[in-house]
Design an enzyme around this catalytic site. Structure first.
Site, PDB file in Angstrom:
ATOM      1  N   LYS A 161      53.243  42.850  44.605  1.00 26.69           N
ATOM      2  CA  LYS A 161      51.986  42.324  45.165  1.00 26.69           C
ATOM      3  C   LYS A 161      52.176  40.862  45.538  1.00 26.69           C
ATOM      4  O   LYS A 161      52.584  40.039  44.715  1.00 26.69           O
ATOM      5  CB  LYS A 161      50.879  42.418  44.121  1.00 26.69           C
ATOM      6  CG  LYS A 161      49.933  43.572  44.354  1.00 26.69           C
ATOM      7  CD  LYS A 161      48.989  43.676  43.203  1.00 26.69           C
ATOM      8  CE  LYS A 161      47.560  43.651  43.638  1.00 26.69           C
ATOM      9  NZ  LYS A 161      46.663  43.829  42.473  1.00 26.69           N
TER      10      LYS A 161
HETATM   11  C1  E4P Z   1      43.738  45.246  42.641  1.00 26.95           C
HETATM   12  O1  E4P Z   1      44.735  45.364  43.256  1.00 26.95           O
HETATM   13  C2  E4P Z   1      42.948  44.000  42.533  1.00 26.95           C
HETATM   14  O2  E4P Z   1      43.672  43.003  41.927  1.00 26.95           O
HETATM   15  C3  E4P Z   1      41.680  44.300  41.812  1.00 26.95           C
HETATM   16  O3  E4P Z   1      41.115  45.481  42.335  1.00 26.95           O
HETATM   17  C4  E4P Z   1      40.669  43.170  41.800  1.00 26.95           C
HETATM   18  O4  E4P Z   1      39.472  43.639  41.248  1.00 26.95           O
HETATM   19  P1  E4P Z   1      38.309  42.660  40.739  1.00 26.95           P
HETATM   20  O5  E4P Z   1      37.698  41.986  41.910  1.00 26.95           O
HETATM   21  O6  E4P Z   1      37.352  43.570  40.033  1.00 26.95           O
HETATM   22  O7  E4P Z   1      38.977  41.674  39.804  1.00 26.95           O
END
Ligand code: E4P
Length: 215
Positions: free
Chosen positions: A83
């Protein structure tokens, strides 16, 4: 549509896997911090039990640092997806890593043009954050529709991974829009399954079964 679980908690991952509908896992530094475990041990524990894509996020903010971290993660298992945030240095890193065959999930996407740039750089996944947009009174699902349309217009291979999902309505809309993946907290996976009429109907069937002569 593929379903990923958005957690670094191994018990939640195993529970979701036992349902038989889990395709992959997404993590981020906040989710790893919540487990209280050391980073590498936490990720390797997940990789031991999950055969599908597991997203692991870099924390460097410069190209070389991101690429170095990404290569370390990718050496842990074939199903690691790295990521990378959609910032200037991140865009360069997406291109470098994609050219080297390392799959990249581009994170912290909040605009259709960020998604376009990620696809052009060779991202395997784009992660638009719908819940965080909703939180600031901007329609997160409108962004998903825009990205799905733009990618369709130019036949980009980048998969649309709906992130920051807060409720089942986000998932319904994602499926109707043709998003490739939704990454969901375990709570939302449970909410997808639940319907009060299912529970009420089952209760009635079981009560009536008690009245049936057996044998
Ligand atoms: C996933 O890849 C993201 O990091 C995650 O869905 C973020 O979610 P949030 O906005 O609930 O922290």
């Amino acid at each position: 549509m593929q379903i990923f679980i958005d957690t670094a908690d191994i018990d939640e991952i195993k529970e979701a896997q036992s349902l038989g509908v889990l395709d992959g896992v997404t993590t981020n530094p906040s989710l790893v911090a919540k487990t209280g475990k050391p980073f590498e041990a936490c990720i390797k524990e997940i990789l031991e039990v999950v055969p599908g894509p597991v997203s692991v996020e870099v924390v460097a903010t410069d190209h070389d640092g991101m690429v170095a971290e990404a290569k370390t993660f990718a050496s842990w298992a074939d199903n690691v997806v790295v990521k990378v945030p959609i910032i200037r240095e991140g865009l360069k890193a997406i291109k470098t890593l994609s050219d080297e065959g390392i799959k990249v999930n581009v994170t912290l996407c909040f605009s259709p043009m960020q998604a376009l740039l990620a696809a052009k750089a060779g991202a395997a996944y784009i992660s638009p954050f719908v819940g965080r947009l909703d939180d600031i009174s901007t329609d997160g699902m409108e962004l998903i529709q825009q990205v799905v349309d733009i990618y369709g217009n130019y036949a980009y291979d980048t998969e649309v991974l709906v992130a920051s999902v807060r409720n089942p309505l986000h998932v319904v809309a994602s499926a109707l829009m043709g998003a490739d993946v939704c990454t969901l907290p375990l709570k939302v996976i449970d909410q997808l399954l639940k319907h009060p009429l299912t529970d009420k109907g089952l209760e009635a069937f079981l009560a009536d079964w008690e009245k049936v002569e057996k044998g």
